[in-house]
Scaffold this motif. Structure first.
Motif, PDB file in Angstrom:
ATOM      1  N   GLU A   8      48.795  15.031 109.659  1.00 25.85           N
ATOM      2  CA  GLU A   8      48.235  16.453 109.662  1.00 25.85           C
ATOM      3  C   GLU A   8      47.077  16.871 109.763  1.00 25.85           C
ATOM      4  O   GLU A   8      45.710  15.618 109.521  1.00 25.85           O
ATOM      5  CB  GLU A   8      48.856  16.784 108.249  1.00 25.85           C
ATOM      6  N   PRO A  60      52.790  16.074 108.194  1.00 24.78           N
ATOM      7  CA  PRO A  60      52.423  16.829 107.093  1.00 24.78           C
ATOM      8  C   PRO A  60      52.615  14.868 105.637  1.00 24.78           C
ATOM      9  O   PRO A  60      53.011  14.213 105.993  1.00 24.78           O
ATOM     10  CB  PRO A  60      53.271  17.207 105.999  1.00 24.78           C
ATOM     11  N   LYS A  66      37.138  28.605  99.759  1.00 27.93           N
ATOM     12  CA  LYS A  66      38.002  27.359 100.246  1.00 27.93           C
ATOM     13  C   LYS A  66      37.630  27.280 101.728  1.00 27.93           C
ATOM     14  O   LYS A  66      37.258  28.355 102.362  1.00 27.93           O
ATOM     15  CB  LYS A  66      38.830  27.816  99.922  1.00 27.93           C
ATOM     16  N   ALA A  70      39.193  26.749 104.417  1.00 26.21           N
ATOM     17  CA  ALA A  70      40.742  27.336 105.096  1.00 26.21           C
ATOM     18  C   ALA A  70      40.539  28.735 105.084  1.00 26.21           C
ATOM     19  O   ALA A  70      40.899  29.239 105.876  1.00 26.21           O
ATOM     20  CB  ALA A  70      41.703  26.952 104.282  1.00 26.21           C
ATOM     21  N   GLU A  71      39.617  29.562 103.944  1.00 29.88           N
ATOM     22  CA  GLU A  71      38.918  30.848 103.889  1.00 29.88           C
ATOM     23  C   GLU A  71      38.451  30.906 104.961  1.00 29.88           C
ATOM     24  O   GLU A  71      38.007  32.027 104.890  1.00 29.88           O
ATOM     25  CB  GLU A  71      38.725  31.373 102.678  1.00 29.88           C
ATOM     26  N   ASN A  76      46.556  26.687 113.265  1.00 29.69           N
ATOM     27  CA  ASN A  76      46.901  27.280 111.894  1.00 29.69           C
ATOM     28  C   ASN A  76      45.154  26.558 111.330  1.00 29.69           C
ATOM     29  O   ASN A  76      44.487  25.846 111.739  1.00 29.69           O
ATOM     30  CB  ASN A  76      47.722  26.065 111.854  1.00 29.69           C
ATOM     31  N   TYR A  88      45.572  25.819 107.697  1.00 28.66           N
ATOM     32  CA  TYR A  88      46.168  24.547 106.843  1.00 28.66           C
ATOM     33  C   TYR A  88      45.527  25.644 106.033  1.00 28.66           C
ATOM     34  O   TYR A  88      45.046  24.970 104.551  1.00 28.66           O
ATOM     35  CB  TYR A  88      45.027  23.068 107.130  1.00 28.66           C
ATOM     36  N   ALA A  89      46.155  26.678 105.310  1.00 35.15           N
ATOM     37  CA  ALA A  89      45.677  27.264 104.315  1.00 35.15           C
ATOM     38  C   ALA A  89      45.788  26.969 102.864  1.00 35.15           C
ATOM     39  O   ALA A  89      45.716  26.984 101.916  1.00 35.15           O
ATOM     40  CB  ALA A  89      46.206  28.687 104.169  1.00 35.15           C
ATOM     41  N   HIS A  90      47.272  25.928 102.867  1.00 29.42           N
ATOM     42  CA  HIS A  90      48.318  25.451 102.274  1.00 29.42           C
ATOM     43  C   HIS A  90      47.575  24.323 101.206  1.00 29.42           C
ATOM     44  O   HIS A  90      47.523  23.518 100.439  1.00 29.42           O
ATOM     45  CB  HIS A  90      50.155  24.903 102.397  1.00 29.42           C
ATOM     46  N   VAL A  91      46.799  23.663 102.237  1.00 33.28           N
ATOM     47  CA  VAL A  91      46.184  22.384 102.226  1.00 33.28           C
ATOM     48  C   VAL A  91      44.625  22.129 101.008  1.00 33.28           C
ATOM     49  O   VAL A  91      44.399  22.701 101.604  1.00 33.28           O
ATOM     50  CB  VAL A  91      46.131  21.628 103.100  1.00 33.28           C
ATOM     51  N   GLU A  92      45.072  21.708 100.524  1.00 34.85           N
ATOM     52  CA  GLU A  92      44.079  21.391  99.588  1.00 34.85           C
ATOM     53  C   GLU A  92      43.172  20.598  99.846  1.00 34.85           C
ATOM     54  O   GLU A  92      41.882  21.243 100.059  1.00 34.85           O
ATOM     55  CB  GLU A  92      44.312  20.215  98.555  1.00 34.85           C
TER      56      GLU A  92
END
Lengths: 231, 344
Positions: free
Chosen positions: A104, A134, B44, B46-47, B89, B91-95
């Motif tokens: 990913e 992912p 974060k 991604a932000e 993308n 990747y806002a969902h990825v830690e």
């Protein structure tokens, strides 16, 4: 059955077609191989793969670069598509299925596809997850397909950290799983530290490793066949 | 001899003007936000890409925390492609930290290569946001250190908007067609780069890592890509850097021919040889490994590496790529300290 002379001629043609990235000749020679009754696996390994081995050497010598290698791969596939359906299936005692993908965050898949090609040649069942995969998907797919090998690729320093997570998760679920990692930022050191079983730093190395792997499988197969004949 | 009165900003600007300086500066033309910087603000990763204030705050943080001698925006490689119409993308969902990538390509096959560049590119996508951020960053730290930005080179940008696989093969099979695309993309890059100049950037780096000799032959680089790089650098009025990573020893003379003020190479370049070929006056920036040394190495390795770069006569201590955020503070400090105490 083809004469030895004819066999040599066709193998040479296949080899050269790959080296000179000539898809038309690769197709033509593959059909010719079938017509004269040449063993498909003979044509694949001693023709197409032999050509690809030379391509790897040319790449290392910096006579060929990635565009040339990709075109050679196209020629190999042009031949493989014709020959593969005629390879006699036999049990090698090796399960031969592999989950492969780029982790990913990384959308580079050229190195991954070169490795995939060699697994294709060897007749592996390939579960290609593509790129930007992912991390959990690798583990899920391995469990689902019970594959014995997982290949992870990352082209960028910024994404290779993901490989460590996948390795940890895979080894936790299944300690016997074999894992190969590859890509420009990866090093032998990192592979060892992260617990990967194999490593390839670039397409040419991946190609060499994959050819070695495939060759030893081929040897196993030949030995098995020889035993069968002896019986 | 010039004394300790040089500010960091003066040091770098003097370097770009080939004027005498007290020591090589330690800066970059590529992203260098760290997790320490993110922590300081509670942001974060991604932000950051879509908020000028957050981008500016974090871009200033490597200078604020470690004394790094620049502030650079943006942090990702998708701004140009996005302005041309690609979706990205983040990747806002990825830690974990992941850099944005292109979700959908603009060109899906050979027949779609004759794209038209949208008008008003300087107002599209995040070009205005990056421009605004350059202004904020200038206000924040611009008196102390240089504020820089970057654009992609035409070949690397082509690899963002179409399949790299196709681009590479076509570069060989149909160079005319690829050349035409690179021409269009060069125009787009110039519009965006000029906008960043207007926003107040002190220097600009053109990142053409797709054209490394790990991928392409030096001959193809010279025939197919160099002409367009020249065209871009001709249209830049601020100091400029051409960055190519990976194997570059066979193309360093072409990199100089682009017309960039300085060349940037990574740890795979043999800088001693490069210096021999290019002579003492060429600005060579490099060439430490920002991951295996700066992030994964011990402080001693960082010091050794930085010292070697300077012994090898780089003109500035500069990373081979973006500084990867998780760099341990002790390593960043070791690097800065080693540069400051170095006497050739």
């Amino acid at each position: 059955m083809a004469t030895e002379e004819k066999r040599k001629e066709i193998l040479e043609k296949l080899r050269n077609a790959v080296i000179h990235y000539d898809e038309d000749t690769a197709k033509e020679a593959s059909n010719e191989a079938l017509n004269v009754g040449l063993e498909s696996s003979d044509a694949i390994f001693n023709g197409l793969v032999s050509g690809m081995e030379e391509v790897g050497r040319l790449f290392e010598a910096q006579e060929y670069f990635v565009p040339e290698m990709l075109m050679c791969a196209d020629a190999l596939y042009a031949g493989l598509d014709i020959l593969k359906p005629h390879v006699r299936k036999m049990d090698l005692g090796v399960k031969g299925s592999v989950v492969i993908g780029t982790v990913e965050g990384d959308v580079h898949d050229i190195g991954k596809n070169i490795v995939k090609m060699m697994f294709d040649v060897a007749g592996f069942t390939i579960y290609d997850l593509g790129r930007d995969v992912p991390l959990d998907k690798f583990v899920e797919e391995q469990m689902k397909t019970d594959s014995d090998l997982v290949c992870l690729s990352a082209m960028m320093t910024t994404t290779m950290g993901g490989m460590k997570k996948v390795i940890d998760n895979l080894k936790a679920k299944n300690p016997n799983i074999k894992i190969m990692i590859g890509g420009a930022p990866v090093s032998q050191d990192i592979a060892e530290k992260w617990g990967a079983d194999g490593y390839a730093k670039d397409a040419s190395n991946a190609l060499k490793d994959a050819i070695n792997l495939v060759s030893s499988l081929k040897k196993l197969k030949d030995e098995a066949e020889a035993k069968k004949v002896a019986k | 001899m010039i004394g300790a009165e040089l500010t960091s900003r003066e040091r770098v600007m003097r370097l770009f003007n080939s004027e005498e300086i007290d020591r090589p500066p330690c800066f970059s033309g590529m992203g260098n936000v760290t997790t320490e910087g993110l922590k300081k603000f509670g942001y974060k990763f991604a932000e950051l890409h879509s908020d000028a204030k957050m981008m500016s705050d974090t871009a200033a943080s490597s200078h604020r925390i470690f004394g790094f001698e620049c502030g650079i925006v943006p942090f990702d490689l998708c701004v140009e492609a996005e302005a041309l119409g690609c979706e990205i993308n983040v990747y806002a969902h990825v830690e974990d930290i992941l850099y944005p990538t292109i979700k959908k390509k603009l060109i899906n096959n050979e027949d779609e290569m004759e794209i038209s560049i949208p008008a008003g590119l300087q107002m599209r996508g995040r070009v205005p946001l990056v421009s605004e951020t350059i202004g904020l960053l200038k206000k924040d730290i611009g008196d102390e250190v240089v504020v820089g930005t970057y654009v992609l080179g035409p070949f690397t940008l082509a690899g963002q908007i179409m399949e790299l696989n196709d681009l590479l093969k076509l570069s060989f099979k149909k160079p005319d067609k690829v050349g035409k695309l690179l021409g269009l993309l060069s125009d787009a890059i110039i519009v965006i780069a000029n906008q960043y100049e207007k926003a107040g950037a002190d220097y600009i780096t053109v990142r053409e890592m797709g054209a490394t000799s790990d991928v392409l032959s030096p001959r193809l680089f010279k025939n197919l890509i160099l002409p367009y790089l020249k065209k871009i650098f001709e249209k830049l009025s601020i100091p400029s850097v051409i960055h190519i990573c990976g194997k570059t020893n066979d193309i360093v003379t072409f990199m100089v021919e682009t017309g960039a003020t300085a060349i940037s190479v990574d740890q795979k370049n043999d800088v001693v040889q490069t210096r021999q070929i290019l002579g003492k006056d060429t600005l060579i920036f490099g060439n430490y490994d920002p991951y295996n040394v700066l992030v994964a190495g011990a402080p001693e390795l960082v010091r050794e590496t930085i010292k070697k770069c300077m012994d090898d006569s780089v003109s500035a201590i500069w990373p081979g790529c973006d500084v990867w955020p998780t760099v341990p503070p002790e390593n960043f400090n070791a690097m800065m300290d080693e540069v400051k105490k170095y006497r050739s």
